[in-house]
Design an enzyme around this catalytic site. Structure first.
Site, mmCIF file in Angstrom:
data_model
loop_
_atom_site.group_PDB
_atom_site.id
_atom_site.type_symbol
_atom_site.label_atom_id
_atom_site.label_comp_id
_atom_site.label_asym_id
_atom_site.label_seq_id
_atom_site.Cartn_x
_atom_site.Cartn_y
_atom_site.Cartn_z
ATOM 1 N N THR A 18 0.833 -1.204 0.000
ATOM 2 C CA THR A 18 0.000 0.000 0.000
ATOM 3 C C THR A 18 0.871 1.259 0.000
ATOM 4 O O THR A 18 0.536 2.262 -0.601
ATOM 5 C CB THR A 18 -0.922 0.034 1.249
ATOM 6 N N SER A 113 6.245 3.690 8.712
ATOM 7 C CA SER A 113 5.132 4.375 9.349
ATOM 8 C C SER A 113 4.996 4.017 10.826
ATOM 9 O O SER A 113 5.936 4.170 11.587
ATOM 10 C CB SER A 113 3.853 4.077 8.580
ATOM 11 N N HIS A 114 3.858 3.441 11.191
ATOM 12 C CA HIS A 114 3.569 3.164 12.607
ATOM 13 C C HIS A 114 4.088 1.795 13.042
ATOM 14 O O HIS A 114 3.953 1.437 14.204
ATOM 15 C CB HIS A 114 2.069 3.204 12.809
ATOM 16 N N LYS A 126 10.112 4.049 0.225
ATOM 17 C CA LYS A 126 9.205 4.306 -0.895
ATOM 18 C C LYS A 126 9.697 5.468 -1.716
ATOM 19 O O LYS A 126 10.465 6.310 -1.241
ATOM 20 C CB LYS A 126 7.776 4.528 -0.415
ATOM 21 N N ASP A 278 1.789 9.546 14.005
ATOM 22 C CA ASP A 278 2.400 8.208 13.927
ATOM 23 C C ASP A 278 3.909 8.286 13.666
ATOM 24 O O ASP A 278 4.509 9.359 13.703
ATOM 25 C CB ASP A 278 1.709 7.365 12.845
ATOM 26 N N ASP A 280 5.893 8.219 11.093
ATOM 27 C CA ASP A 280 6.445 9.111 10.075
ATOM 28 C C ASP A 280 5.673 10.419 9.939
ATOM 29 O O ASP A 280 5.920 11.189 9.003
ATOM 30 C CB ASP A 280 6.526 8.388 8.724
ATOM 31 N N ARG A 283 -0.062 10.417 9.981
ATOM 32 C CA ARG A 283 -1.384 10.114 10.556
ATOM 33 C C ARG A 283 -1.680 11.048 11.725
ATOM 34 O O ARG A 283 -0.773 11.619 12.312
ATOM 35 C CB ARG A 283 -1.421 8.680 11.084
ATOM 36 N N THR A 345 -7.789 2.199 -1.143
ATOM 37 C CA THR A 345 -6.964 2.530 0.018
ATOM 38 C C THR A 345 -5.537 2.886 -0.395
ATOM 39 O O THR A 345 -4.942 2.199 -1.230
ATOM 40 C CB THR A 345 -6.948 1.315 0.961
ATOM 41 N N GLU A 365 -9.932 6.423 6.598
ATOM 42 C CA GLU A 365 -10.389 6.035 7.933
ATOM 43 C C GLU A 365 -9.234 5.666 8.858
ATOM 44 O O GLU A 365 -9.380 5.632 10.062
ATOM 45 C CB GLU A 365 -11.387 4.873 7.842
ATOM 46 N N ARG A 497 -8.897 -6.754 7.634
ATOM 47 C CA ARG A 497 -9.601 -5.598 8.172
ATOM 48 C C ARG A 497 -11.081 -5.692 7.801
ATOM 49 O O ARG A 497 -11.416 -5.946 6.643
ATOM 50 C CB ARG A 497 -9.036 -4.300 7.599
HETATM 51 C C1 VG1 Z 1 -2.813 1.151 5.871
HETATM 52 C C2 VG1 Z 1 -4.088 1.964 5.882
HETATM 53 C C3 VG1 Z 1 -4.154 2.871 4.662
HETATM 54 C C4 VG1 Z 1 -2.903 3.754 4.625
HETATM 55 C C5 VG1 Z 1 -1.661 2.879 4.671
HETATM 56 C C6 VG1 Z 1 -0.390 3.704 4.758
HETATM 57 O O1 VG1 Z 1 -2.784 0.324 4.729
HETATM 58 O O2 VG1 Z 1 -5.215 1.136 5.929
HETATM 59 O O3 VG1 Z 1 -5.327 3.637 4.719
HETATM 60 O O4 VG1 Z 1 -2.885 4.531 3.464
HETATM 61 O O5 VG1 Z 1 -1.698 2.034 5.814
HETATM 62 O O6 VG1 Z 1 -0.403 4.539 5.863
HETATM 63 P P1 VG1 Z 1 -3.193 -1.232 4.771
HETATM 64 O O7 VG1 Z 1 -2.939 -1.723 3.392
HETATM 65 O O8 VG1 Z 1 -2.349 -1.863 5.834
HETATM 66 O O9 VG1 Z 1 -4.642 -1.269 5.166
HETATM 67 V V1 VG1 Z 1 1.012 4.802 6.712
HETATM 68 O O10 VG1 Z 1 0.744 6.045 7.833
HETATM 69 O O11 VG1 Z 1 1.310 3.299 7.286
HETATM 70 O O12 VG1 Z 1 2.104 5.297 5.549
HETATM 71 CO CO CO Z 2 2.389 6.859 8.496
#
Ligand code: VG1
Ligand code: CO
Length: 544
Positions: A18, A113-114, A126, A278, A280, A283, A345, A365, A497
């Site tokens: 993603t 990210s988180h 990325k 979060d 990075d 969020r 997403t 969301e 999810r």
């Molecule tokens: C998750 C979230 C998605 C978001 C992505 C990256 O992806 O659901 O909405 O864009 O993380 O966010 P997934 O494929 O795990 O549902 V971040 O703050 O992790 O860059």
């Molecule tokens: Co993030």
């Protein structure tokens, strides 16, 4: 300094998810693993010669080592200039801001990210394009294709570049500028919001707030903007020093993982406003005094109040939300008579809409909100937007939400995550749901009837590209929805999810508990997926 050509073999697991390539640190530490992926990025780009690249990350373990490797590879690829965040730090939104402001060719962002960090944690990488946004699928597909047959990479043999001194240096022919990580971003925030009004709110005696940086990248940004520029008392920012392992925590700003903040905000002496970001910095979670704002509602409230912020006083071109995000913002868009787009997403799907001027605000969301000021979601931006709204409206967060629901109705919303499910079981569940999708339309479930059910696919209205397999969705005649998706960011097993939403117009029912209000739909979702029987789980890992 010599240019080395290093023979290598392809890895078969470098397909970006993603949001880029995310793996355990130990996977990235394998010889040639990072180098292969970076070379695949450079090979997929047309011509890097003389171009400007932006480079930085969320400061997690392996950030500094990776930056040194990437700098030497960028020099070998012929980049003319690289802008690197001080000490290798750039939040995701700040990187997007810097790419745009300095008209860079693109940027490499190092973040998972988180996801937890540290030697046993995750790492990620990325590529963002010249508009400042995550590379579109066409490009990530091209990068993946290159990883499949890569035979060599190029790297300059040189000493490491000091990342802790601001200013310019060189690596071979390539110029390197170590830039202040916060400055450009803070300037931009000042241009969008009414800092005078927010300063009055934050520095006065009647308003009290907390911002939890969760030991991740937003600490320096929040100290500078909230405490220095806006005069919030020192101590407003909690956990504000970025640590390589995020303090052992899980910097995901939700009710489960932001527990320090949640405890404070639900205590007897709770402050008026609380927020978290979060790993990075893209969020955000918004809390009022003993009150949680769902990200979907936050997007709708920001849309409805956008004109209160100077950067948005002319109104919104349109809005967009990811498919599983609640339809609360759709109602605001309808009232404002602007377009509302539904995308798959992931932030990369908003880029074309923003570039074409079709939308100003976007949201997911998953605690992601942002606008066309950059091409990433933006945690602190959302916090400042809320502060701007609070400063102008002089009401509490709860009052603003109750009024909003009174006007538009309430979209009750929850997401149930089942983490680390055996991958083959998760695939089975999705395959079975896929077969169900064809047969559900018109079927009754309790008092509801299914209006449509499908596997969501999206045709980009700007470039016509089609993305299929974006989640199973079931829509009921009364507007309720259930969505099933597999996560594309996890690094262990599969994460399933389940997203559940129902609309309630009756104001007397707006203060119900969400899980209670959605109990029947949650039951239907569990029954259709068979998740509990198939995984042996009795409850979700995380409920948001
Ligand atoms: C998750 C979230 C998605 C978001 C992505 C990256 O992806 O659901 O909405 O864009 O993380 O966010 P997934 O494929 O795990 O549902 V971040 O703050 O992790 O860059
Ligand atoms: Co993030």
């Amino acid at each position: 300094m010599t240019l080395r050509t290093v023979p290598t073999k392809p890895f078969d697991d470098q397909k970006p998810g993603t949001s880029g390539l995310r793996k355990k640190v130990s996977v990235f530490q394998q010889p040639h693993y990072l180098e292969n992926f970076v070379q695949a990025i450079f090979n997929a780009l047309e011509n890097c010669k003389g171009k400007t690249l932006v480079l930085g990350g969320d400061g997690r373990f392996y950030n500094r080592q990776a930056i040194q490797t990437i700098l030497k590879m960028a020099a070998a690829a012929g980049f003319g200039r690289v802008l690197v965040g001080h000490n290798g730090i750039l939040s995701t939104p700040a990187a997007s801001c810097v790419i745009r402001k300095h008209s860079a060719f693109g940027g490499i962002i190092l973040s998972a990210s988180h996801n937890p960090a540290g030697t046993d944690g995750d790492f990620g990488i990325k590529y963002n394009t010249t508009n400042g946004g995550p590379a579109a699928e066409k490009i990530t597909d091209a990068i993946y294709a290159r990883t499949r047959y890569l035979q060599r990479y190029y790297i300059l043999e040189a000493d490491d570049v000091p990342l802790d001194t601001l200013g310019q240096t060189r690596l071979g022919e390539m110029r390197i500028e170590i830039i202040d990580s916060v400055y450009d971003y803070a300037e931009m925030m000042e241009s969008l919001f009414n800092f005078a009004a927010i300063r009055q709110l934050c520095s006065g005696n009647t308003f009290n707030m907390r911002f939890d940086a969760m030991h991740a990248v937003t600490g320096p940004y929040a100290h500078e903007i909230l405490e220095k520029r806006l005069g919030a008392p020192v101590g407003t920012v909690m956990n504000g020093t970025p640590l390589e392992d995020f303090g052992g925590g899980h910097p995901d700003p939700n009710l489960t993982y932001a527990h320090d903040l949640v405890e404070t905000m639900f205590s007897a002496q709770a402050p008026d406003f609380g927020a978290a970001s979060d790993g990075d910095g893209d969020r955000n979670m918004i809390l009022g005094k003993r009150f949680f704002v769902t990200p979907s509602d936050s997007l709708a409230v920001i849309a409805a109040n956008a004109r209160l912020a100077p950067g948005y006083h002319r109104g919104l071109a349109g809005v967009a939300r990811s498919m599983p995000t609640s339809m609360a913002v759709d109602r605001v868009a309808q009232a404002l008579n602007i377009d509302c787009y539904e995308t798959p997403t992931g932030w990369k799907f908003f880029g074309n809409l923003m570039d074409a001027g079709r939308v100003t605000l976007c949201g997911e969301e998953s605690f992601g909100t942002g606008s066309s000021h950059i091409r990433e979601k933006d945690g602190l931006w959302a916090v400042l937007f809320w502060l701007n709204i609070l400063a102008v409206r002089q009401q509490s967060v709860e009052e603003i939400l109750l009024e909003h629901w009174g006007k538009y109705g309430r979209n009750f919303y929850t997401r149930h995550d089942y983490e680390n499910v055996d991958s083959s079981i998760a695939k089975d569940i999705m395959a079975q749901l896929h077969t169900h999708m064809a047969t559900l339309a018109g079927k009754p479930f309790g008092t509801r009837r299914v209006a449509y059910s499908d596997d969501f696919s999206y045709t980009d209205p700007i470039d016509g590209s089609v993305s299929t397999g974006q989640g199973m969705r079931i829509g009921f005649e009364d507007g309720a929805r259930i969505v099933f998706r597999l996560s594309g960011t996890g690094t262990e097993g599969a994460t399933l999810r389940i997203y559940v939403e129902a609309y309630e117009a009756d104001i007397a029912k707006h203060t119900q508990d969400t899980q209670h209000a959605l109990a029947d739909l949650i039951g239907i979702a569990n029954q259709l997926s068979g998740i509990r029987e198939k995984t042996g789980r009795t409850e979700p890992t995380v409920i948001t």
